[in-house]
Design a protein around this motif. Structure first.
Motif, PDB file in Angstrom:
ATOM      1  N   CYS A  44     -12.837 -72.804 -64.746  1.00 49.38           N
ATOM      2  CA  CYS A  44     -13.976 -72.935 -65.763  1.00 49.38           C
ATOM      3  C   CYS A  44     -12.956 -73.471 -67.671  1.00 49.38           C
ATOM      4  O   CYS A  44     -12.303 -72.121 -67.910  1.00 49.38           O
TER       5      CYS A  44
ATOM      6  N   CYS B 233     -18.204 -73.749 -64.587  1.00 42.93           N
ATOM      7  CA  CYS B 233     -18.968 -72.930 -64.103  1.00 42.93           C
ATOM      8  C   CYS B 233     -19.924 -73.508 -64.245  1.00 42.93           C
ATOM      9  O   CYS B 233     -20.433 -73.407 -64.788  1.00 42.93           O
TER      10      CYS B 233
ATOM     11  N   HIS C 272     -22.058 -72.529 -67.325  1.00 45.98           N
ATOM     12  CA  HIS C 272     -21.306 -72.951 -68.450  1.00 45.98           C
ATOM     13  C   HIS C 272     -21.759 -74.637 -68.730  1.00 45.98           C
ATOM     14  O   HIS C 272     -22.266 -75.194 -69.641  1.00 45.98           O
TER      15      HIS C 272
HETATM   16 ZN    ZN Z   1     -17.520 -70.656 -67.618  1.00 42.82          ZN
END
Ligand code: ZN
Length: 384
Positions: free
Chosen positions: A303, A339, A342
């Motif tokens: 991420c 991810c 997020h």
């Molecule tokens: Zn993340």
């Protein structure tokens, strides 16, 4: 500072306190080393004078063992890692990164230790502690590939499976294996756990993972699946021209010899790079959708949110041009890995700005106007 808001002042204070902690930690390290210098060992065969750790332990209310380690560590840092100590003083890195530098440079000569610290410091603090550690390991493997390979061979000898019993009726089975095997075995367990799901299954993925492991060990599962893990190897290492380290997905740098061993293993996906860390096997101009997706996954590997460790496998490909409907030429720099948490955060939280001036560089502006640049970790560090 006239039109600052409470959130900006609070986050600036948090940042300043963190820097002050580094300054105090550095001062304490210098003073501990000074104290050790005032108490030279009085007889051969000991590193610290009789009573010196006891004095520190009594002063700081800590065990003698901890006090001994703190004095030896301080002495080591002052003697061998002067640039790292200055970076701590200046607030560029924290004490955890200093300790990682001690640990990873320990088997090296004074000169090699200094080369490692300088090369890694030149790259800045890195987005996370884990990335800093990987950069240290990568440099240590570069300056002394033989030491890294010797250490790996030693670790190999220590492979084992042990049990940890607990009093609540469960227990743990802990296996120490080679890095490539850990990744491969875990991927197989995950894969089987996904497939083991039955209609109305109330078990979580974690529970199914444990169940399929028990079934495999006890012979109740005859299914065999291919492990899917990525090893990134510089071409020059693969053909034996040099001993540049490679990378194992989700693990980090591995020695050249381990790269060659893993690359011979047909169950692994092998990615070959040139000596500057660019992937050789996927052309940027000839991408099918899947090819581009693979390339973005290999480029970002986790991420892109600063500080988030979630690995590629559990990330989605995120783009700002999503849903425009217009057919456009897709470029690498329109996409990044995020991810789920997020991706949703950027939809829900207000005030974040994202820009991606280059494919592997994402600029984040936080709601309190902090600017953070995140550069995807390269497979190969640029030459210092
Ligand atoms: Zn993340």
């Amino acid at each position: 500072m006239t039109n600052t808001t409470p959130d900006i002042r609070a986050i600036a204070a948090v940042h300043e306190a963190e820097k002050q902690q580094g300054r105090w930690a550095a001062a304490q390290i210098r003073d501990l080393a000074k104290f050790a210098g005032c108490r030279p060992p009085g007889r051969p065969g000991i590193k610290l004078a009789d009573g010196a750790p006891e004095e520190v332990a009594a002063t700081l209310h800590m065990s003698i063992r901890v006090a001994t380690n703190r004095i030896l560590e301080a002495d080591y840092i002052v003697r061998r890692l002067p640039a790292t100590l200055i970076a701590l003083e200046e607030g560029t890195i924290d004490i955890a990164r200093v300790r990682a530098t001690c640990q990873i440079t320990k088997p090296l000569s004074d000169e090699d230790a200094r080369r490692v610290e300088e090369a890694v410091l030149a790259q800045g603090p890195h987005a996370t502690y884990q990335e800093y550690r990987r950069a240290l390991r990568r440099q240590a493997m570069k300056v002394d590939p033989e030491a890294a390979e010797r250490k790996r061979k030693q670790r190999e000898e220590q492979r084992d499976v042990v049990t940890r019993k607990s009093e609540d009726g469960s227990g743990k089975l802990v296996a120490t294996m080679l890095a490539g095997e850990v990744e491969a075995a875990y991927n197989v367990l995950n894969h089987l756990a996904y497939r083991a799901r039955t209609p109305n299954d109330t078990r979580t993925l974690a529970q199914r993972r444990a169940d399929v492991l028990v079934d495999l060990v006890l012979g109740r599962n005859r299914e065999r699946v291919q492990a899917n893990i990525n090893v990134t190897v510089p071409l020059s290492t693969l053909i034996g021209l040099n001993d540049k380290p490679g990378e194992l997905s989700e693990y980090g740098p591995i020695t050249a010899e381990q790269c060659r061993e893993l690359a011979r293993n047909g169950a692994l996906r092998r990615l070959v790079t040139d000596d500057f860390g660019h992937l050789l096997d996927v052309s940027p101009y000839r991408y099918a959708a899947q090819g581009l997706a693979n390339r973005i996954r290999m480029r970002d590997r986790k991420c892109r949110q600063p500080g988030c460790p979630v690995s590629e496998r559990r990330c989605e490909i995120h783009t700002k041009s999503e849903g425009t409907g217009r057919r456009q030429r897709r470029r690498e720099r329109d996409y990044r890995l995020m991810c789920k948490r997020h991706r949703l955060m950027h939809e829900r939280a207000k005030g974040w700005i994202l820009a991606q001036p280059e494919p592997d560089r994402v600029v984040f502006v936080t709601p309190t106007a902090q600017v953070r640049q995140v550069v995807a970790e390269r497979f190969e560090e640029p030459a210092a």
